[in-house]
Write an enzyme that holds these catalytic residues in place. Structure first.
Site, short mmCIF file in Angstrom:
data_model
loop_
_atom_site.label_atom_id
_atom_site.label_comp_id
_atom_site.label_asym_id
_atom_site.label_seq_id
_atom_site.Cartn_x
_atom_site.Cartn_y
_atom_site.Cartn_z
N ASP A 16 17.75 81.09 0.72
CA ASP A 16 16.32 80.99 0.45
C ASP A 16 16.04 80.15 -0.80
O ASP A 16 15.31 80.57 -1.71
CB ASP A 16 15.69 82.38 0.27
CG ASP A 16 16.10 83.36 1.36
OD1 ASP A 16 16.15 82.94 2.53
OD2 ASP A 16 16.37 84.53 1.03
N GLU A 198 8.94 82.92 9.68
CA GLU A 198 9.02 83.31 8.27
C GLU A 198 9.39 82.09 7.43
O GLU A 198 9.49 80.97 7.92
CB GLU A 198 10.06 84.43 8.08
CG GLU A 198 11.49 84.02 8.45
CD GLU A 198 12.49 85.16 8.32
OE1 GLU A 198 12.08 86.33 8.22
OE2 GLU A 198 13.73 84.86 8.31
N HIS A 262 14.69 78.46 5.97
CA HIS A 262 14.03 78.77 4.70
C HIS A 262 14.02 77.56 3.76
O HIS A 262 14.74 77.52 2.76
CB HIS A 262 14.69 79.96 4.02
CG HIS A 262 13.71 80.68 3.14
ND1 HIS A 262 13.28 81.95 3.40
CD2 HIS A 262 13.06 80.29 2.03
CE1 HIS A 262 12.40 82.32 2.47
NE2 HIS A 262 12.24 81.32 1.63
N ARG A 295 25.60 81.88 3.03
CA ARG A 295 24.49 80.97 3.26
C ARG A 295 24.36 80.11 2.01
O ARG A 295 24.20 80.63 0.90
CB ARG A 295 23.19 81.72 3.56
CG ARG A 295 23.25 82.50 4.87
CD ARG A 295 21.92 83.16 5.18
NE ARG A 295 21.61 84.22 4.22
CZ ARG A 295 20.44 84.87 4.17
NH1 ARG A 295 19.46 84.53 5.00
NH2 ARG A 295 20.24 85.83 3.30
#
Length: 317
Positions: A16, A198, A262, A295
């Site tokens: 993110d 999202e 994201h 990630r």
């Protein structure tokens, strides 16, 4: 200094990712950490320098109650002369009671000065829906002197579909208007594992506003969609927005980029527009994808199509 390679891990185990290039010339970086327990900040005079810059913890989760579990997706914004961080968090007692919260810096230097909690993001006075259910991934943008908040929130009944909403802001921690639905998972690529929209990211170009968003679960099915609106239109009219039929970025097995999502946007050291996003380098995930730490923050150059829409250069190395 580490050289930037596009569409490859740039900052490891930072999901993110969010980068802000401030008027002081510094780049600021924040992201979710694998432990989901704190908010970190890096800064550098160059974008490339962020990968090796000092990382400072500026806030840590509570021991219990709100903001004590699942500290996710912080974003750093400079609004009306003050620094703010928007992030999501749950509680030890109810880890999925995820809501958006706000921190405010008490000085001009977000890296050094004190941060205080402003509490949960507040809905408009007459809005009985916003932030009542699982809510996260809040971002802020300005258009024609007005500030807007865009976030993901699950409907509070049935299978918990995650939609994206928008509202005008009254202050950095309160909405002025009721929520407006921007997008719901309409297509098959938004419905793998979970029905999810999202992770909004905002990009402006030649009178248009583009919002990227993430879809599906956080496995290799995770991908990026695109919303478009003219800045001259009513941003709170859902009919003003257009959603692309297909994802603009998705898993590329040949490049070993799995589950891209994201995203946000920044400028390179050469003033070129880049998308900042996270992805994995392996398709197979051991255990729950949410708790698999690999990630990584990556960078992708953005060019422009003839119609003025962004061209996502996922093949560039």
């Amino acid at each position: 200094m580490k050289k930037v390679e596009y569409n490859k891990p740039w900052i490891y185990q930072r999901a993110d990712p969010y980068i802000l290039k401030h008027q002081d010339g510094q780049y600021y970086f924040t992201a979710s950490v694998p432990e989901y327990d704190r908010i970190i900040l890096r800064r550098s005079k160059t974008l490339t320098g962020l990968s090796e810059a000092e990382e400072k913890m500026i806030w840590i989760k509570h021991k219990s109650g709100p903001m004590s579990k699942h500290i996710w997706a912080p974003e750093l914004h400079y609004i009306q002369g003050k620094w703010y961080i928007y992030f999501a968090g749950g509680s030890q007692e109810d880890e999925w009671a995820i809501r958006p919260y706000v921190l405010e810096c008490q000085g001009e230097d977000p890296f050094v000065d004190t941060w205080i909690e402003k509490g949960m993001m507040q809905a408009a006075t007459d809005d009985v829906f916003s932030f009542k259910a699982f809510s996260l991934d809040g971002t802020v943008f300005e258009s024609k002197g007005k500030y807007y908040f865009v976030w993901a929130e699950k409907v509070s009944v049935g299978p918990q579909i995650s939609n994206l909403y928008i509202a005008e802001m009254e202050s950095p921690y309160k909405l002025k208007t009721k929520q407006v639905l921007l997008t719901t998972p309409d297509y098959e690529w938004e419905r793998v594992g979970f029905w999810v929209n999202e992770g909004p990211g905002v990009l402006k170009h030649e009178g248009k506003i583009f919002i990227t968003f993430s879809a599906s679960d956080t496995s290799s099915a995770y991908c990026i969609g695109l919303l478009t609106v003219s800045e001259s239109d009513d941003l709170l009219d859902p009919h003003s927005w257009k959603k692309d039929r297909y994802p603009v970025v998705k898993t590329n097995e040949e490049k070993e980029v799995f589950g891209p999502g994201h995203s946000c946007f920044t400028l390179s050291d050469e003033e070129k527009i880049l998308m900042v996003y996270h992805a994995r380098t392996k398709k197979e995930i051991v255990g729950n994808p949410l708790y698999e730490p690999n990630r990584h923050a990556m960078l992708m150059p953005i060019e422009w199509n003839e119609d003025g829409s962004p061209k996502f250069c996922s093949e560039v190395e």
